[in-house]
Design a protein around this motif. Sequence first.
Motif, mmCIF file in Angstrom:
data_model
loop_
_atom_site.group_PDB
_atom_site.id
_atom_site.type_symbol
_atom_site.label_atom_id
_atom_site.label_comp_id
_atom_site.label_asym_id
_atom_site.label_seq_id
_atom_site.Cartn_x
_atom_site.Cartn_y
_atom_site.Cartn_z
ATOM 1 N N HIS A 182 12.596 -7.755 4.902
ATOM 2 C CA HIS A 182 11.988 -8.441 6.034
ATOM 3 C C HIS A 182 10.652 -7.774 6.345
ATOM 4 O O HIS A 182 10.563 -6.549 6.364
ATOM 5 N N LEU A 183 9.626 -8.551 6.588
ATOM 6 C CA LEU A 183 8.315 -8.031 6.932
ATOM 7 C C LEU A 183 8.295 -7.684 8.413
ATOM 8 O O LEU A 183 8.517 -8.537 9.271
ATOM 9 N N ASP A 184 8.060 -6.413 8.714
ATOM 10 C CA ASP A 184 7.960 -5.950 10.096
ATOM 11 C C ASP A 184 6.533 -6.186 10.556
ATOM 12 O O ASP A 184 5.623 -5.443 10.208
ATOM 13 N N GLN A 185 6.315 -7.212 11.330
ATOM 14 C CA GLN A 185 4.964 -7.570 11.764
ATOM 15 C C GLN A 185 4.503 -6.759 12.976
ATOM 16 O O GLN A 185 3.386 -6.921 13.441
ATOM 17 N N ASN A 186 5.353 -5.877 13.475
ATOM 18 C CA ASN A 186 4.977 -5.033 14.601
ATOM 19 C C ASN A 186 4.471 -3.669 14.166
ATOM 20 O O ASN A 186 4.076 -2.860 14.981
ATOM 21 N N TYR A 187 4.485 -3.403 12.869
ATOM 22 C CA TYR A 187 4.074 -2.093 12.367
ATOM 23 C C TYR A 187 2.592 -1.845 12.628
ATOM 24 O O TYR A 187 1.758 -2.728 12.460
ATOM 25 N N ARG A 188 2.273 -0.648 13.041
ATOM 26 C CA ARG A 188 0.894 -0.201 13.170
ATOM 27 C C ARG A 188 0.847 1.207 12.606
ATOM 28 O O ARG A 188 1.676 2.052 12.977
ATOM 29 N N GLN A 189 -0.119 1.470 11.755
ATOM 30 C CA GLN A 189 -0.164 2.793 11.132
ATOM 31 C C GLN A 189 -0.346 3.890 12.169
ATOM 32 O O GLN A 189 -0.014 5.032 11.947
ATOM 33 N N SER A 190 -0.831 3.557 13.351
ATOM 34 C CA SER A 190 -1.029 4.550 14.400
ATOM 35 C C SER A 190 0.281 4.991 15.048
ATOM 36 O O SER A 190 0.289 5.920 15.850
ATOM 37 N N LEU A 191 1.408 4.335 14.713
ATOM 38 C CA LEU A 191 2.689 4.690 15.307
ATOM 39 C C LEU A 191 3.254 5.991 14.752
ATOM 40 O O LEU A 191 4.132 6.592 15.356
ATOM 41 N N GLY A 192 2.800 6.424 13.601
ATOM 42 C CA GLY A 192 3.305 7.645 12.997
ATOM 43 C C GLY A 192 2.164 8.415 12.387
ATOM 44 O O GLY A 192 1.030 7.948 12.355
ATOM 45 N N PRO A 193 2.445 9.599 11.894
ATOM 46 C CA PRO A 193 1.375 10.366 11.267
ATOM 47 C C PRO A 193 0.945 9.707 9.958
ATOM 48 O O PRO A 193 1.760 9.099 9.260
ATOM 49 N N ILE A 194 -0.319 9.811 9.683
ATOM 50 C CA ILE A 194 -0.839 9.318 8.406
ATOM 51 C C ILE A 194 -2.147 10.062 8.148
ATOM 52 O O ILE A 194 -2.903 10.334 9.066
ATOM 53 N N GLN A 195 -2.386 10.432 6.909
ATOM 54 C CA GLN A 195 -3.621 11.119 6.565
ATOM 55 C C GLN A 195 -4.674 10.064 6.281
ATOM 56 O O GLN A 195 -4.389 9.032 5.674
ATOM 57 N N GLU A 196 -5.897 10.304 6.729
ATOM 58 C CA GLU A 196 -6.928 9.276 6.716
ATOM 59 C C GLU A 196 -7.200 8.646 5.350
ATOM 60 O O GLU A 196 -7.574 7.495 5.285
ATOM 61 N N GLY A 197 -7.001 9.325 4.251
ATOM 62 C CA GLY A 197 -7.294 8.773 2.928
ATOM 63 C C GLY A 197 -6.184 7.941 2.323
ATOM 64 O O GLY A 197 -6.211 7.621 1.132
ATOM 65 N N TYR A 198 -5.197 7.552 3.135
ATOM 66 C CA TYR A 198 -4.030 6.853 2.588
ATOM 67 C C TYR A 198 -4.391 5.553 1.890
ATOM 68 O O TYR A 198 -3.759 5.184 0.902
ATOM 69 N N VAL A 199 -5.417 4.846 2.359
ATOM 70 C CA VAL A 199 -5.801 3.574 1.741
ATOM 71 C C VAL A 199 -6.293 3.807 0.315
ATOM 72 O O VAL A 199 -5.955 3.061 -0.606
ATOM 73 N N ASP A 200 -7.056 4.870 0.112
ATOM 74 C CA ASP A 200 -7.590 5.176 -1.223
ATOM 75 C C ASP A 200 -6.499 5.573 -2.205
ATOM 76 O O ASP A 200 -6.636 5.375 -3.411
ATOM 77 N N ARG A 201 -5.402 6.150 -1.701
ATOM 78 C CA ARG A 201 -4.299 6.573 -2.581
ATOM 79 C C ARG A 201 -3.269 5.470 -2.802
ATOM 80 O O ARG A 201 -2.379 5.607 -3.633
ATOM 81 N N ALA A 202 -3.342 4.395 -2.051
ATOM 82 C CA ALA A 202 -2.360 3.312 -2.170
ATOM 83 C C ALA A 202 -2.420 2.696 -3.566
ATOM 84 O O ALA A 202 -3.478 2.616 -4.183
ATOM 85 N N ASN A 203 -1.271 2.272 -4.047
ATOM 86 C CA ASN A 203 -1.147 1.709 -5.393
ATOM 87 C C ASN A 203 -1.204 0.185 -5.343
ATOM 88 O O ASN A 203 -0.393 -0.436 -4.659
ATOM 89 N N PRO A 204 -2.166 -0.419 -6.081
ATOM 90 C CA PRO A 204 -2.238 -1.886 -6.083
ATOM 91 C C PRO A 204 -1.053 -2.485 -6.824
ATOM 92 O O PRO A 204 -0.567 -1.931 -7.802
ATOM 93 N N LEU A 205 -0.585 -3.609 -6.322
ATOM 94 C CA LEU A 205 0.495 -4.349 -6.974
ATOM 95 C C LEU A 205 -0.040 -5.716 -7.374
ATOM 96 O O LEU A 205 -0.578 -6.439 -6.532
ATOM 97 N N PRO A 206 0.084 -6.051 -8.635
ATOM 98 C CA PRO A 206 -0.402 -7.372 -9.048
ATOM 99 C C PRO A 206 0.460 -8.473 -8.425
ATOM 100 O O PRO A 206 1.671 -8.347 -8.356
ATOM 101 N N MET A 207 -0.213 -9.511 -7.947
ATOM 102 C CA MET A 207 0.523 -10.647 -7.402
ATOM 103 C C MET A 207 -0.321 -11.905 -7.556
ATOM 104 O O MET A 207 -1.536 -11.842 -7.618
ATOM 105 N N ASN A 208 0.357 -12.996 -7.648
ATOM 106 C CA ASN A 208 -0.319 -14.271 -7.832
ATOM 107 C C ASN A 208 -0.447 -14.970 -6.479
ATOM 108 O O ASN A 208 0.261 -15.916 -6.185
ATOM 109 N N ALA A 209 -1.359 -14.458 -5.650
ATOM 110 C CA ALA A 209 -1.593 -15.026 -4.319
ATOM 111 C C ALA A 209 -3.072 -14.873 -4.010
ATOM 112 O O ALA A 209 -3.489 -13.824 -3.534
ATOM 113 N N PRO A 210 -3.853 -15.881 -4.305
ATOM 114 C CA PRO A 210 -5.295 -15.796 -4.064
ATOM 115 C C PRO A 210 -5.601 -15.420 -2.613
ATOM 116 O O PRO A 210 -4.982 -15.914 -1.683
ATOM 117 N N GLY A 211 -6.538 -14.500 -2.462
ATOM 118 C CA GLY A 211 -6.943 -14.060 -1.134
ATOM 119 C C GLY A 211 -6.156 -12.885 -0.603
ATOM 120 O O GLY A 211 -6.486 -12.340 0.445
#
Length: 150
Positions: A39-68
């Motif tokens: 289930h997709l938790d639409q209330n999630y905000r990354q500010s709710l827990g600790p996160i290191q600022e470079g997390y976006v750069d370390r995230a792993n892309p997942l191929p998917m067939n969904a334009p946009g």
Amino acid sequence: MNTHSAFAKAVDAEFESQLHLPEVVVTYTDDTGEEKSLHLDQNYRQSLGPIQEGYVDRANPLPMNAPGFDLHILAPVDLIISKLGRFAEHDRHDIRSLIAAGLTDPVKFRELALDSIKTYVGNTRGLRTSIDLVLGYFKEFGYDLKSLKP
């Protein structure tokens, strides 16, 4: 990524722009052939827990067939860090599973986790205790912690 563990049944998602989505449920078949749902938790905000600022750069892309849409999954080290604030039983279980699977190392974890304290809103003493406990998990799984800087 399969760690042979029963991870959460909800997906925390962060969107770069505001979206109004109906309830999103993804059904899939796991490695054992058992049908599962996320289930997709639409209330999630990354500010709710600790996160290191470079997390976006370390995230792993997942191929998917969904334009946009570009889908990225948190790097294991960032997933562990994001669980440090709540640090409930199921969070500790997930963290131990990621460590047991060899998906991160204690040096990188400690560096990024300590850096996440700078932007964390909450009890930093409790966060530091959680970091120390996770380092103990690394030791339990045979990692050498002697190389960690004081």
